[in-house]
Motif scaffolding. Structure first.
Motif, PDB file in Angstrom:
ATOM      1  N   LEU A 373       0.826  -1.202   0.000  1.00  0.00           N
ATOM      2  CA  LEU A 373       0.000   0.000   0.000  1.00  0.00           C
ATOM      3  C   LEU A 373       0.861   1.252   0.000  1.00  0.00           C
ATOM      4  O   LEU A 373       0.626   2.180  -0.777  1.00  0.00           O
ATOM      5  CB  LEU A 373      -0.925  -0.004   1.219  1.00  0.00           C
ATOM      6  CG  LEU A 373      -1.743   1.279   1.446  1.00  0.00           C
ATOM      7  CD1 LEU A 373      -2.641   1.548   0.248  1.00  0.00           C
ATOM      8  CD2 LEU A 373      -2.559   1.175   2.723  1.00  0.00           C
ATOM      9  N   GLU A 374       1.882   1.282   0.871  1.00  0.00           N
ATOM     10  CA  GLU A 374       2.709   2.484   0.961  1.00  0.00           C
ATOM     11  C   GLU A 374       3.516   2.685  -0.320  1.00  0.00           C
ATOM     12  O   GLU A 374       3.751   3.829  -0.742  1.00  0.00           O
ATOM     13  CB  GLU A 374       3.617   2.413   2.194  1.00  0.00           C
ATOM     14  CG  GLU A 374       2.804   2.468   3.488  1.00  0.00           C
ATOM     15  CD  GLU A 374       3.640   2.756   4.723  1.00  0.00           C
ATOM     16  OE1 GLU A 374       4.748   3.296   4.585  1.00  0.00           O
ATOM     17  OE2 GLU A 374       3.164   2.444   5.837  1.00  0.00           O
ATOM     18  N   ARG A 375       3.924   1.611  -0.980  1.00  0.00           N
ATOM     19  CA  ARG A 375       4.625   1.760  -2.259  1.00  0.00           C
ATOM     20  C   ARG A 375       3.670   2.280  -3.335  1.00  0.00           C
ATOM     21  O   ARG A 375       4.072   3.031  -4.231  1.00  0.00           O
ATOM     22  CB  ARG A 375       5.254   0.438  -2.686  1.00  0.00           C
ATOM     23  CG  ARG A 375       6.420   0.018  -1.804  1.00  0.00           C
ATOM     24  CD  ARG A 375       7.164  -1.185  -2.359  1.00  0.00           C
ATOM     25  NE  ARG A 375       8.148  -1.649  -1.410  1.00  0.00           N
ATOM     26  CZ  ARG A 375       9.355  -1.104  -1.228  1.00  0.00           C
ATOM     27  NH1 ARG A 375       9.700  -0.043  -1.954  1.00  0.00           N
ATOM     28  NH2 ARG A 375      10.197  -1.588  -0.343  1.00  0.00           N
ATOM     29  N   ALA A 376       2.411   1.878  -3.250  1.00  0.00           N
ATOM     30  CA  ALA A 376       1.424   2.419  -4.187  1.00  0.00           C
ATOM     31  C   ALA A 376       1.250   3.922  -3.970  1.00  0.00           C
ATOM     32  O   ALA A 376       1.120   4.693  -4.925  1.00  0.00           O
ATOM     33  CB  ALA A 376       0.083   1.692  -4.020  1.00  0.00           C
ATOM     34  N   LEU A 377       1.261   4.357  -2.709  1.00  0.00           N
ATOM     35  CA  LEU A 377       1.183   5.793  -2.421  1.00  0.00           C
ATOM     36  C   LEU A 377       2.413   6.519  -2.962  1.00  0.00           C
ATOM     37  O   LEU A 377       2.305   7.652  -3.452  1.00  0.00           O
ATOM     38  CB  LEU A 377       1.063   6.016  -0.909  1.00  0.00           C
ATOM     39  CG  LEU A 377      -0.142   5.379  -0.216  1.00  0.00           C
ATOM     40  CD1 LEU A 377      -0.183   5.790   1.245  1.00  0.00           C
ATOM     41  CD2 LEU A 377      -1.439   5.763  -0.902  1.00  0.00           C
ATOM     42  N   ASP A 378       3.588   5.867  -2.883  1.00  0.00           N
ATOM     43  CA  ASP A 378       4.793   6.469  -3.462  1.00  0.00           C
ATOM     44  C   ASP A 378       4.609   6.718  -4.949  1.00  0.00           C
ATOM     45  O   ASP A 378       5.026   7.753  -5.484  1.00  0.00           O
ATOM     46  CB  ASP A 378       6.001   5.541  -3.262  1.00  0.00           C
ATOM     47  CG  ASP A 378       6.404   5.405  -1.799  1.00  0.00           C
ATOM     48  OD1 ASP A 378       6.037   6.280  -0.996  1.00  0.00           O
ATOM     49  OD2 ASP A 378       7.103   4.422  -1.479  1.00  0.00           O
ATOM     50  N   GLN A 379       3.982   5.767  -5.650  1.00  0.00           N
ATOM     51  CA  GLN A 379       3.772   5.912  -7.086  1.00  0.00           C
ATOM     52  C   GLN A 379       2.828   7.076  -7.388  1.00  0.00           C
ATOM     53  O   GLN A 379       3.021   7.821  -8.363  1.00  0.00           O
ATOM     54  CB  GLN A 379       3.216   4.616  -7.671  1.00  0.00           C
ATOM     55  CG  GLN A 379       4.208   3.457  -7.625  1.00  0.00           C
ATOM     56  CD  GLN A 379       3.614   2.173  -8.159  1.00  0.00           C
ATOM     57  OE1 GLN A 379       2.563   2.174  -8.795  1.00  0.00           O
ATOM     58  NE2 GLN A 379       4.288   1.066  -7.910  1.00  0.00           N
ATOM     59  N   ILE A 380       1.801   7.238  -6.551  1.00  0.00           N
ATOM     60  CA  ILE A 380       0.879   8.363  -6.735  1.00  0.00           C
ATOM     61  C   ILE A 380       1.643   9.677  -6.604  1.00  0.00           C
ATOM     62  O   ILE A 380       1.477  10.609  -7.393  1.00  0.00           O
ATOM     63  CB  ILE A 380      -0.268   8.299  -5.711  1.00  0.00           C
ATOM     64  CG1 ILE A 380      -1.163   7.076  -5.980  1.00  0.00           C
ATOM     65  CG2 ILE A 380      -1.110   9.580  -5.758  1.00  0.00           C
ATOM     66  CD1 ILE A 380      -2.242   6.879  -4.941  1.00  0.00           C
ATOM     67  N   ARG A 381       2.509   9.776  -5.589  1.00  0.00           N
ATOM     68  CA  ARG A 381       3.242  11.018  -5.366  1.00  0.00           C
ATOM     69  C   ARG A 381       4.245  11.283  -6.479  1.00  0.00           C
ATOM     70  O   ARG A 381       4.467  12.434  -6.846  1.00  0.00           O
ATOM     71  CB  ARG A 381       3.963  10.948  -4.024  1.00  0.00           C
ATOM     72  CG  ARG A 381       3.000  11.064  -2.855  1.00  0.00           C
ATOM     73  CD  ARG A 381       3.663  10.628  -1.591  1.00  0.00           C
ATOM     74  NE  ARG A 381       2.797  10.884  -0.445  1.00  0.00           N
ATOM     75  CZ  ARG A 381       2.968  10.329   0.731  1.00  0.00           C
ATOM     76  NH1 ARG A 381       3.965   9.500   0.936  1.00  0.00           N
ATOM     77  NH2 ARG A 381       2.153  10.597   1.723  1.00  0.00           N
TER      78      ARG A 381
END
Length: 422
Positions: A373-381
């Protein structure tokens, strides 16, 4: 003499690796997700067929299926992705010893000193590498060829999948400058919002605006973006492992107003822990110790450390440890001028993963889901800017990566701000 830099980008990497075992699904819309059984799971990767339905990385499964009801979901296998990443980079290293990974699925190659050994034609060498990766591993890559790292990466993004794009110095004004400024590396949603207010919508308009005005507008980042757009970036391609890993990763903020009370402290910790955890993941590291430094309005400092049960790069673990340290050593009614959180005793992710499997078998699946999940948030940013999405404990009003001593702001906790397309 100009250098010759390649940027090699694996196409739909996670999905492509999964489809090696499912060739019958190649022409069907397929996505890889963290938890296929969960309605709230996140899309981690998708193939070309799914892209045609506008399925996007980091969106929820229900959003993706609303666009593509027949979307086929496959679970993620991160060990396989790491193994294939090593195999691909081993092919690159047969052409040059200057190979710099940029994440698990991208690498820069400097072939300036070795391309004469392979015929001397950069496009031909790029095509040969594409052919070898496809023939030997069954994966496709897009390759950008240029005289610096920034334009090489821009080239690999222009044509996908399985393509080579060459950007020579004489091509910049015709090929690069008409492109949207958001195509330039590190121009995120927040930066674009500022640039758009000044009529800067293309890379060429950014160059025309001038370096000094950009520095006044965006600070150090403005000068960096100008150099990128004007073709003035000259950073070297470094060998994997050549740069020593950091001994610690931390962040601090001197706040515009003092933090007072548990709500303020929790918001400040969320802001910093989010930044530190994201930077750990970018470096491929995990921390075994969390350190908190507090400075009051009279410039008196205290520093406390906490050893973690297991190495981590997760926001939740780091913020929880920091809050525990503060609760044990600070009166929440006392004002805080500066707050710092640092991850120490760093270990590479691969080594940390082995320790987690050995000592925390029951917790590993939950930890892996949180990490996905946190890596997915990194991709969004990366795509929309650092302020596009934030922890629920704080609504970020500014860039999270404040340097020490830079003034930040802590708005009331409890909300989150998301980008329109997130």
């Amino acid at each position: 003499m100009d250098r010759t830099i390649l940027h090699c980008d694996l196409n739909g990497f996670y999905a492509s690796v999964e489809l090696l075992d499912h060739p019958e699904l190649r022409e069907l819309p397929v996505a890889v997700c963290g938890d296929p059984e969960s309605r709230h799971g996140i899309i981690l990767a998708k193939n070309e067929a799914a892209k045609r339905f506008q399925v996007k990385t980091a969106e929820t499964i229900w959003q993706a299926r609303r666009k593509c009801p027949d979307l086929i979901l496959l679970p993620a296998h991160h060990e396989r992705y790491r193994a294939y990443s090593k195999k691909v980079n081993a092919i690159y290293e047969q052409y040059t010893d200057l190979v710099e990974p940029f994440g698990i699925d991208e690498s820069w190659l400097d072939i300036t000193g070795s391309m004469h050994l392979f015929g001397g034609d950069p496009r031909q060498i790029a095509d040969e590498i594409r052919g070898r990766v496809k023939g030997e591993l069954g994966l496709t890559i897009s390759v950008g060829v240029s005289f610096n790292k920034i334009f090489a990466k821009l080239g690999s993004d222009l044509k996908k999948p399985d393509a080579t794009t060459v950007i020579r110095r004489e091509d910049v004004e015709r090929v690069v400058w008409p492109l949207p400024v958001t195509d330039l590396l590190f121009v995120g949603r927040a930066s674009y919002k500022v640039l758009r207010q000044y009529g800067i919508r293309t890379i060429g308009e950014l160059v025309s605006f001038g370096r000094e005005p950009l520095v006044r507008l965006l600070g150090k980042q403005g000068g960096q973006l100008y150099d990128y757009a004007a073709g003035l970036e000259h950073s070297p391609v470094t060998r994997a492992g050549e740069v020593p890993p950091p001994k610690s990763i931390g962040n601090s903020i001197t706040f515009r107003r003092d933090l007072v009370g548990e709500a303020d402290i929790r918001a400040g910790v969320s802001l910093l822990a989010d930044s530190v955890s994201a930077r750990l993941r970018r470096q491929g590291m995990m921390c075994s110790t969390v350190q908190v430094t507090i400075r009051d309005p009279n410039f008196k400092n205290i520093c406390r450390q906490k050893r973690l049960p297991a190495p981590t790069c997760l926001f939740r673990d780091i913020s929880q440890a920091a809050l525990e340290l503060i609760a044990q050593s600070w009166d929440p009614r006392a004002p805080i001028r500066l707050l710092a959180i640092t991850g120490q005793n760093l270990v590479p992710e691969a080594d940390a993963g082995e320790q987690l499997d050995l000592f925390h078998r029951d917790a590993s699946p939950r930890r892996e889901k949180r990490e996905q999940l946190e890596r997915a948030l990194d991709q969004i940013r990366t795509k929309y800017g650092k302020g596009a999405i934030s922890p629920s404990a704080t609504a970020l009003g500014e860039d999270i990566d404040h340097p020490a001593g830079h003034a930040g702001s802590i708005p009331p906790p409890g909300g989150s701000r998301r980008g329109e397309d997130a």
